[in-house]
Design a protein around this motif. Structure first.
Motif, mmCIF file in Angstrom:
data_model
loop_
_atom_site.group_PDB
_atom_site.id
_atom_site.type_symbol
_atom_site.label_atom_id
_atom_site.label_comp_id
_atom_site.label_asym_id
_atom_site.label_seq_id
_atom_site.Cartn_x
_atom_site.Cartn_y
_atom_site.Cartn_z
ATOM 1 N N ILE A 31 0.829 -1.409 -0.008
ATOM 2 C CA ILE A 31 -0.245 -0.061 -0.065
ATOM 3 C C ILE A 31 0.862 1.181 -0.113
ATOM 4 C CG2 ILE A 31 -1.762 1.248 1.379
ATOM 5 C CD1 ILE A 31 -2.904 -1.309 2.293
ATOM 6 N N ILE A 32 2.121 1.384 0.894
ATOM 7 C CA ILE A 32 2.732 2.364 0.939
ATOM 8 C C ILE A 32 3.574 2.517 -0.545
ATOM 9 C CG2 ILE A 32 4.830 3.160 2.084
ATOM 10 C CD1 ILE A 32 4.294 1.778 4.558
ATOM 11 N N ASP A 33 4.002 1.478 -0.853
ATOM 12 C CA ASP A 33 4.712 1.648 -2.284
ATOM 13 C C ASP A 33 3.911 2.152 -3.359
ATOM 14 O OD1 ASP A 33 7.183 0.868 -1.213
ATOM 15 O OD2 ASP A 33 6.677 -1.237 -1.543
ATOM 16 N N MET A 34 2.604 1.708 -3.572
ATOM 17 C CA MET A 34 1.650 2.000 -4.537
ATOM 18 C C MET A 34 1.347 3.514 -4.299
ATOM 19 S SD MET A 34 1.514 -0.413 -6.659
ATOM 20 C CE MET A 34 0.688 0.142 -7.725
ATOM 21 N N PHE A 35 1.245 3.914 -3.187
ATOM 22 C CA PHE A 35 0.982 5.241 -2.859
ATOM 23 C C PHE A 35 2.085 6.290 -3.356
ATOM 24 C CE2 PHE A 35 1.361 9.092 -0.243
ATOM 25 C CZ PHE A 35 0.091 9.776 -0.546
ATOM 26 N N ILE A 36 3.278 5.740 -3.278
ATOM 27 C CA ILE A 36 4.464 6.466 -3.718
ATOM 28 C C ILE A 36 4.288 6.620 -5.150
ATOM 29 C CG2 ILE A 36 7.017 6.410 -3.724
ATOM 30 C CD1 ILE A 36 6.984 5.303 -0.897
ATOM 31 N N ILE A 37 4.154 5.425 -5.704
ATOM 32 C CA ILE A 37 4.047 5.309 -7.260
ATOM 33 C C ILE A 37 3.360 6.167 -7.910
ATOM 34 C CG2 ILE A 37 3.610 3.859 -9.244
ATOM 35 C CD1 ILE A 37 6.333 3.311 -8.158
ATOM 36 N N LEU A 38 1.802 6.525 -7.335
ATOM 37 C CA LEU A 38 0.791 7.056 -7.866
ATOM 38 C C LEU A 38 1.264 8.618 -7.589
ATOM 39 C CD1 LEU A 38 -1.989 7.264 -8.783
ATOM 40 C CD2 LEU A 38 -2.718 7.168 -6.333
ATOM 41 N N THR A 39 1.743 9.121 -6.567
ATOM 42 C CA THR A 39 2.285 10.285 -6.415
ATOM 43 C C THR A 39 3.189 10.450 -7.511
ATOM 44 O OG1 THR A 39 1.948 10.156 -4.053
ATOM 45 C CG2 THR A 39 3.266 11.944 -4.777
ATOM 46 N N ILE A 40 4.352 9.694 -7.861
ATOM 47 C CA ILE A 40 5.302 10.342 -8.714
ATOM 48 C C ILE A 40 4.529 10.334 -10.178
ATOM 49 C CG2 ILE A 40 7.418 9.400 -9.704
ATOM 50 C CD1 ILE A 40 8.008 8.119 -7.281
ATOM 51 N N VAL A 41 3.631 9.219 -10.482
ATOM 52 C CA VAL A 41 3.316 9.251 -11.756
ATOM 53 C C VAL A 41 2.182 10.384 -12.095
ATOM 54 C CG1 VAL A 41 1.614 7.946 -13.250
ATOM 55 C CG2 VAL A 41 3.371 6.665 -11.870
ATOM 56 N N THR A 42 1.427 10.956 -11.038
ATOM 57 C CA THR A 42 0.466 12.012 -11.187
ATOM 58 C C THR A 42 1.524 13.458 -11.167
ATOM 59 O OG1 THR A 42 -0.785 11.263 -9.399
ATOM 60 C CG2 THR A 42 -0.998 13.323 -9.803
ATOM 61 N N LEU A 43 2.564 13.354 -10.459
ATOM 62 C CA LEU A 43 3.347 14.774 -10.831
ATOM 63 C C LEU A 43 3.978 14.662 -12.151
ATOM 64 C CD1 LEU A 43 5.255 14.603 -7.306
ATOM 65 C CD2 LEU A 43 3.508 16.402 -7.926
ATOM 66 N N PHE A 44 4.542 13.491 -12.673
ATOM 67 C CA PHE A 44 5.045 13.384 -13.790
ATOM 68 C C PHE A 44 4.040 13.740 -15.200
ATOM 69 C CE2 PHE A 44 9.075 10.878 -13.152
ATOM 70 C CZ PHE A 44 9.648 11.871 -12.330
ATOM 71 N N SER A 45 2.795 13.360 -14.737
ATOM 72 C CA SER A 45 1.692 13.550 -15.557
ATOM 73 C C SER A 45 1.247 14.838 -15.968
ATOM 74 C CB SER A 45 0.817 12.684 -15.350
ATOM 75 O OG SER A 45 0.959 11.301 -15.418
ATOM 76 N N LYS A 46 1.651 15.680 -15.015
ATOM 77 C CA LYS A 46 1.210 17.037 -15.031
ATOM 78 C C LYS A 46 2.270 17.894 -15.898
ATOM 79 C CE LYS A 46 -1.169 17.307 -10.431
ATOM 80 N NZ LYS A 46 -2.507 17.477 -11.081
ATOM 81 N N ILE A 47 3.192 17.426 -16.289
ATOM 82 C CA ILE A 47 4.289 18.200 -17.199
ATOM 83 C C ILE A 47 4.172 17.682 -18.468
ATOM 84 C CG2 ILE A 47 6.847 17.899 -17.645
ATOM 85 C CD1 ILE A 47 7.547 16.700 -14.942
ATOM 86 N N GLU A 48 3.718 18.996 -19.074
ATOM 87 C CA GLU A 48 3.316 18.856 -20.553
ATOM 88 C C GLU A 48 4.047 18.156 -21.347
ATOM 89 O OE1 GLU A 48 1.538 21.742 -24.033
ATOM 90 O OE2 GLU A 48 1.768 22.663 -21.976
ATOM 91 N N ILE A 49 5.496 18.437 -21.358
ATOM 92 C CA ILE A 49 6.477 17.617 -22.189
ATOM 93 C C ILE A 49 6.339 16.122 -22.297
ATOM 94 C CG2 ILE A 49 8.276 17.770 -20.879
ATOM 95 C CD1 ILE A 49 9.859 18.461 -23.316
ATOM 96 N N LEU A 50 6.018 15.826 -20.982
ATOM 97 C CA LEU A 50 5.872 14.237 -20.624
ATOM 98 C C LEU A 50 4.513 13.842 -20.980
ATOM 99 C CD1 LEU A 50 7.937 13.772 -17.454
ATOM 100 C CD2 LEU A 50 8.748 13.220 -19.895
#
Length: 215
Positions: free
Chosen positions: A12-31
């Motif tokens: 659960i902890i690891d999936m929360f970390i992954i979700l947070t990182i992916v969400t942040l990266f997904s907000k970057i327009e170039i990515l």
């Protein structure tokens, strides 16, 4: 705390970390250049889905039309979410495979809860191949990559039918792994049995800090 519950907590902890990182990266327009299109299609999908559910409740006769729309919109959602899917696959592999291997069988979740992955035979740190194989089975990298490739190269009908099959395979492997963890005495999941690994108790961060203070 039993290893089984620690593993669930670490997951659960690891999936929360992954979700947070992916969400942040997904907000970057170039990515994620199709972010705006994805949001628009998702809004439309939710509206049609709500109409569909209302139709079920009220006995609407236009159900087939809504189902067709949902299939079309679902396909478009998948198309526009390809950048996010690629980001998710990349982050997941880096975190669960590369980071775990370099960190001697521990992710952040496992580190916090005091467990680690080791080689089943030697009890030592697992090889990179074992960590990779374990991750492929547990986190569905192959099915995710295959689904993305089919989406990019094949027709809509081929994608929709193959996606159903691939999702079934991925879900089945995940459920089997968790069932093995819950019901096997050694708590080894299917991914552990195939990769030749096991999860054991290790020092928690608190224990390590305490040990350092005493030195």
């Amino acid at each position: 705390m039993k290893t089984t519950f620690k593993r669930i907590g670490a997951y659960i902890i690891d999936m929360f970390i992954i979700l947070t990182i992916v969400t942040l990266f997904s907000k970057i327009e170039i990515l994620n250049p199709s972010k705006e299109e994805y949001n628009e299609i998702m809004t439309e999908y939710k509206e049609v889905y709500n109409d569909y559910m209302t139709g079920i409740t009220e006995g609407n006769t236009n159900m087939e039309e809504n189902i067709t729309k949902l299939n079309d919109l679902s396909y478009k959602v998948s198309k526009y979410s390809v950048p996010t899917t690629i980001i998710n696959i990349f982050v997941s592999i880096v975190y669960f495979v590369l980071f775990a291997y370099l960190n001697k069988g521990q992710t952040i979740g496992k580190k916090i809860l005091g467990i680690k992955v080791v080689d089943n035979k030697t009890g030592k740190n697992p090889s990179f191949i074992k960590v990779l194989l374990r991750g492929i089975i547990l986190y569905g990298y192959i099915t995710s990559i295959a689904s993305t490739l089919i989406l990019a190269l094949a027709s809509k009908s081929t994608y929709l039918s193959s996606y159903t099959y691939l999702s079934f395979v991925e879900t089945t492997l995940l459920l089997l792994s968790f069932a093995f963890i819950l019901f096997r005495e050694d708590t080894r999941g299917l991914h552990d049995l195939i990769a030749g690994t096991k999860v054991v108790n290790a020092k928690t961060i608190a224990e390590e800090i305490k040990e350092i203070k005493w030195k």
